[in-house]
Design an enzyme around this catalytic site. Sequence first.
Site, PDB file in Angstrom:
ATOM      1  N   GLY A 109       0.778  -1.093  -0.011  1.00 55.12           N
ATOM      2  CA  GLY A 109      -0.095   0.080  -0.029  1.00 55.12           C
ATOM      3  C   GLY A 109       0.897   1.426   0.018  1.00 55.12           C
ATOM      4  O   GLY A 109       1.988   1.195   0.087  1.00 55.12           O
TER       5      GLY A 109
ATOM      6  N   GLY B 214       2.006   5.526   4.553  1.00 59.55           N
ATOM      7  CA  GLY B 214       1.230   6.493   5.316  1.00 59.55           C
ATOM      8  C   GLY B 214       2.108   7.826   5.725  1.00 59.55           C
ATOM      9  O   GLY B 214       3.205   7.676   5.995  1.00 59.55           O
TER      10      GLY B 214
ATOM     11  N   LYS C 255       1.601  -1.136  13.247  1.00 63.56           N
ATOM     12  CA  LYS C 255       1.532   0.175  12.881  1.00 63.56           C
ATOM     13  C   LYS C 255       2.143   1.175  14.034  1.00 63.56           C
ATOM     14  O   LYS C 255       1.830   1.423  15.179  1.00 63.56           O
ATOM     15  CB  LYS C 255      -0.111   0.781  12.749  1.00 63.56           C
ATOM     16  CG  LYS C 255      -0.860  -0.067  11.910  1.00 63.56           C
ATOM     17  CD  LYS C 255      -2.147   0.319  11.612  1.00 63.56           C
ATOM     18  CE  LYS C 255      -2.542   1.569  10.887  1.00 63.56           C
ATOM     19  NZ  LYS C 255      -3.868   1.907  10.812  1.00 63.56           N
TER      20      LYS C 255
ATOM     21  N   ASP D 296     -10.469  -3.780  14.523  1.00 59.64           N
ATOM     22  CA  ASP D 296      -9.980  -3.440  15.998  1.00 59.64           C
ATOM     23  C   ASP D 296      -8.578  -3.550  15.901  1.00 59.64           C
ATOM     24  O   ASP D 296      -7.907  -4.289  15.615  1.00 59.64           O
ATOM     25  CB  ASP D 296     -10.681  -4.829  16.423  1.00 59.64           C
ATOM     26  CG  ASP D 296     -10.337  -4.854  18.029  1.00 59.64           C
ATOM     27  OD1 ASP D 296     -10.711  -3.750  18.551  1.00 59.64           O
ATOM     28  OD2 ASP D 296      -9.823  -5.790  18.664  1.00 59.64           O
TER      29      ASP D 296
END
Length: 481
Positions: free
Chosen positions: A317, A320, A336, A371
């Site tokens: 992806g 971020g 993360k 979650d």
Amino acid sequence: MREEQVKQSAQIIFEAFLGYNEEFRRISRRAVSRFENRQWKEGQQDTVERIELYEQWILAALEQIRKALGSELEDKAIWAEIKKEFSQLIQPYLDSEFMKTFYSSITRRVFSTLGVDARVEYIALDIRPTAKVETPAPSHSLHFRGSTRFLIDELLGFYSFNVPYRNIDRSVRYIAAEIDNHWRSIAGNRPLRKVQALEPVFYQSTRAYIVGHLEGDDLRVPMAIALQNTDNGLLVDTVLLSESEVSMLFSFTRSYFHVDLSTVADAIVYLKTLMPRKPTSELYTVLGRAKQGKTERYRSFFHHLGESDDKLIQAPGEKGMVMAVFTLPSYDIVFKVIRDRFAYPKTSSPQEVKAKYNLVFKHDRAGRLVDAQEFRRLEFPLQRFAPELLDELLGEAAATCKIDGDFLLVEHCYVERQLAPLNIYLRETSAEAKKLAVIDYGQAIRDLAATNIFPGDLLSKNFGVTRHGRVIFYDYDELCL
């Protein structure tokens, strides 16, 4: 004196867990009246209250232990004795692994443990939460006697509510027809032999669920009957009759169930028979036992890490602006880590990002918010990192990630199930799957709005797709009410 301190401290932790567990069950039992009286707002408040219980009981127990141990609070030798005494206290209990997690939550507060210290805490890699289960979870079991309608009528009789059905005969006919049609489609001429359902009702948001399975010759079919309480009485909302449907009901994107289980491990064992691909950690979590879910996720991942040899890499992806995200290709979770500085035009702070994740933890996730479990002070072997990932973490998340000998210490991170980023999914999937994903993307925004959540940033890269094709939001830094 020392022996007395050891016994007293072990007893404090033991009684604190029992108190926490009873309070947890007491709040869970409210779900019955919340459902019967259609008190949905109060039910959500119960969810938040129940989530906060664990921390409250941990802090209360810790304060008592400080008084009991005094200057010896950080003496690891005495804690080794306390652990031994505590192990004796919990030995008879089926859910003793829960108690070990509770105990270790306290020792980690005392020692701020880096990694794990087997002298004073229980090692998650050795905790098997269902190891003591020898008898099945309490359930209702009914054998087929010629009519599915009679079978379902008898089954519903076990579950009474202080609210009448709008039309009980119609509900029975509907469930029976759904079962008969599905059974014929997968079993052919093989007869239905039995229906079995767990005794407790599972409450989630505005629905109540009877959870069980259908059984025939060499065939077992998961079943969940969803009940809705309307202005005009109870009705059957839907009947779920496949592993994928029931698995989505127990998804990591949904709010925690309220269900009064006298013991949890045996229920987990049963639920695993319905959803064998569902990680045990997620079952504990969706039943509201988030700390045990974390322990099981830690155990499962680091056991896998020890048995595998692939490298930790940057997650697929777009990169971020707020989080550095990494994964192990052979294991479907992501880590993360909050970056030291956020790229323009992001203006939020790390504290604000953490507040957003805490909001999601306590909010109705509507099946559309992943979650995220919060972990602190995790150790990873340095040699398992791909060079480019290690450079990114040390260069852009240096406040959180530090080298300690042969390990990388991650002071703080969030752990989530890995999803296929929606923007990549739309580029690589078939035209039909792409169409369905776009439609579900719109539905996801509608579902979130229904629970008073707005994603803030609607770019497709901030959404992911589950293995069931469901679109989920997972980028929380701009989420708002």
